[in-house]
Design a protein around this motif. Sequence first.
Motif, mmCIF file in Angstrom:
data_model
loop_
_atom_site.group_PDB
_atom_site.id
_atom_site.type_symbol
_atom_site.label_atom_id
_atom_site.label_comp_id
_atom_site.label_asym_id
_atom_site.label_seq_id
_atom_site.Cartn_x
_atom_site.Cartn_y
_atom_site.Cartn_z
ATOM 1 N N ALA A 1 -15.979 -30.485 -17.538
ATOM 2 C CA ALA A 1 -14.667 -30.834 -18.082
ATOM 3 C C ALA A 1 -14.395 -29.994 -19.327
ATOM 4 O O ALA A 1 -13.276 -29.532 -19.550
ATOM 5 N N LYS A 2 -15.468 -29.774 -20.129
ATOM 6 C CA LYS A 2 -15.297 -28.986 -21.356
ATOM 7 C C LYS A 2 -14.894 -27.533 -21.012
ATOM 8 O O LYS A 2 -13.939 -26.993 -21.573
ATOM 9 N N ALA B 1 -14.753 -13.958 -21.531
ATOM 10 C CA ALA B 1 -15.606 -13.534 -22.651
ATOM 11 C C ALA B 1 -15.529 -14.544 -23.795
ATOM 12 O O ALA B 1 -16.555 -14.876 -24.411
ATOM 13 N N ILE B 2 -14.328 -15.049 -24.082
ATOM 14 C CA ILE B 2 -14.195 -16.013 -25.189
ATOM 15 C C ILE B 2 -14.982 -17.292 -24.876
ATOM 16 O O ILE B 2 -15.743 -17.785 -25.711
ATOM 17 N N ILE B 3 -14.815 -17.801 -23.647
ATOM 18 C CA ILE B 3 -15.531 -19.043 -23.308
ATOM 19 C C ILE B 3 -17.040 -18.796 -23.335
ATOM 20 O O ILE B 3 -17.811 -19.615 -23.847
ATOM 21 N N ALA B 4 -17.453 -17.639 -22.808
ATOM 22 C CA ALA B 4 -18.891 -17.329 -22.799
ATOM 23 C C ALA B 4 -19.433 -17.285 -24.225
ATOM 24 O O ALA B 4 -20.533 -17.784 -24.501
ATOM 25 N N ASP B 5 -18.657 -16.724 -25.144
ATOM 26 C CA ASP B 5 -19.093 -16.666 -26.543
ATOM 27 C C ASP B 5 -19.183 -18.081 -27.123
ATOM 28 O O ASP B 5 -20.187 -18.458 -27.733
ATOM 29 N N ASN B 6 -18.139 -18.884 -26.898
ATOM 30 C CA ASN B 6 -18.128 -20.256 -27.435
ATOM 31 C C ASN B 6 -19.312 -21.081 -26.932
ATOM 32 O O ASN B 6 -19.812 -21.958 -27.608
ATOM 33 N N GLU B 7 -19.742 -20.783 -25.704
ATOM 34 C CA GLU B 7 -20.772 -21.613 -25.076
ATOM 35 C C GLU B 7 -22.143 -20.949 -25.114
ATOM 36 O O GLU B 7 -23.042 -21.379 -24.383
ATOM 37 N N LYS C 1 -11.241 -25.822 -21.833
ATOM 38 C CA LYS C 1 -11.160 -24.569 -22.609
ATOM 39 C C LYS C 1 -10.414 -23.505 -21.824
ATOM 40 O O LYS C 1 -9.570 -22.791 -22.367
ATOM 41 N N MET C 2 -10.751 -23.438 -20.548
ATOM 42 C CA MET C 2 -10.135 -22.404 -19.718
ATOM 43 C C MET C 2 -8.613 -22.595 -19.691
ATOM 44 O O MET C 2 -7.849 -21.652 -19.917
ATOM 45 N N ILE C 3 -8.178 -23.832 -19.465
ATOM 46 C CA ILE C 3 -6.735 -24.094 -19.394
ATOM 47 C C ILE C 3 -6.084 -23.795 -20.749
ATOM 48 O O ILE C 3 -5.025 -23.178 -20.821
ATOM 49 N N PHE C 4 -6.772 -24.203 -21.829
ATOM 50 C CA PHE C 4 -6.238 -23.975 -23.176
ATOM 51 C C PHE C 4 -6.011 -22.478 -23.424
ATOM 52 O O PHE C 4 -4.920 -22.037 -23.809
ATOM 53 N N TYR C 5 -7.026 -21.655 -23.146
ATOM 54 C CA TYR C 5 -6.878 -20.221 -23.414
ATOM 55 C C TYR C 5 -5.863 -19.565 -22.471
ATOM 56 O O TYR C 5 -5.090 -18.702 -22.877
ATOM 57 N N TYR C 6 -5.876 -19.982 -21.205
ATOM 58 C CA TYR C 6 -4.899 -19.412 -20.268
ATOM 59 C C TYR C 6 -3.480 -19.761 -20.712
ATOM 60 O O TYR C 6 -2.560 -18.943 -20.610
#
Length: 439
Positions: free
Chosen positions: A84-85, A416-422, A89-94
């Motif tokens: 869910a997290k 890349a952003i999500i990968a960095d955050n996680e 995040k994905m929806i937020f950035y998109y």
Amino acid sequence: MGIHMQILIAILLGIKRNWHIFFGLIAGIIVGILLPASHYPLVHKILDIIGQSFINIIQMVVIPLVISAIVIGISSIGDNKQLAKFGKKMIFYYLIITCAAVTIGAVLALVMKPGMGAQSFINPDVAHQMQGYVSSAIAEQQSNMTGMFLGLIPKNPFHSLATGDMVPIIIFVLIFSIALAKIGEINRPVVSFFESIFAATMKVTDWIMYLAAPGVFALTAASVSNFGVSMFEGVWKYLLVLALGFLIQFFFIYPLMLKIFSKVPVGKLYTAITEAIMVAFGTASSSATLPLTITCCEKRGISSKICSFVLPLGATLNMDGTALMQTVAVIFLAQTYGIELSWIIILQIAILAMVASSTCAGIPGAGLITIALVLNGIGLTPEQLVIGFSFLFALERLVDMMRTTVNVASDAVVAAIIADNENEINYELLNNDSYKDIV
Ligand code: ASP
């Protein structure tokens, strides 16, 4: 050194690594200009066949790749909370990236007024020829719209697989994968099966990429050979607005997002995805480029957990380039016909473009079809604007090549952003330009 210089150097580095794809692209443009389709129909036909064969062969791996990637991605994410997290995040950035795109499109179109004076250039013969094409596209769109929402629900996943309907396939695979993650250890045989499928499809992608240079060459040459100087008459400003909008996304918005939300070095990411960007330009299809987008991101250190979840969904849902084009195109049409647009209507156009772009498939031309959703939403029909629409059709392939490049780059930026955050990114790989070649 300025960020834009860094990006240019990064892209040059990416090109250097696979200069043959770039060579194919440039040679395609030159051959397309020198051998126009109207004078050399046979050459155009041959180029078209070669190009289409390349698209077909990459599409061959898309469905097994998407399915296996999502199954592995979700079962490796495991627990629902983490899933869910990632999803949120994905929806937020998109959403942010697409909001930026429609805002830029609207502001540029309102300031530069590409539609003003365009009507005097309308060539009645060309408009007449286009009419049949536009009408069939509208009919297709209308039937699409009726069944659109129902069509998203995967009644028969095997039928969707056979027809290559990506959204129902993805919805089915998401549900199936969450169930697999829930049933625990018993899922091992199925997950291992898909792990093998994923590895094999990635191998096939590596092989297919040897064909990237001739494929991109033939696709570009075939498209460019269709362009005529006359088709730019009256619409050069529309094209300029779009090109500016795409460049702003690419050179300002993505670097800004990478800077604000992550510590991913912009230049390194752009170097990593240069091959995908070139192939996106040649094929004008995010779905066809997906195998290469995944390859570029994974080989440069973004974990397969993130790539396999974010990129397939992005290739079908995240279309910021398309949303930008749809916003500009509708404002252009309104200006061409002298239709006054209030602020509320402009806001409505921007919101509808966000929806319409995400319903469109990652295939060539889809964005120009779903534009009818935006027009209908503000009480217009493409039939009323058929002559103005013929402008859009005339330029479609070139605009599609540009917007697909933006669509694909933004998928990689969000991954890349999500990968960095996680903490799912291997910076050693990303920072090492010479580490593993893509092709
Ligand atoms: N060709 C675009 C893509 O594949 C979709 C569109 O037509 O806008 O990303």
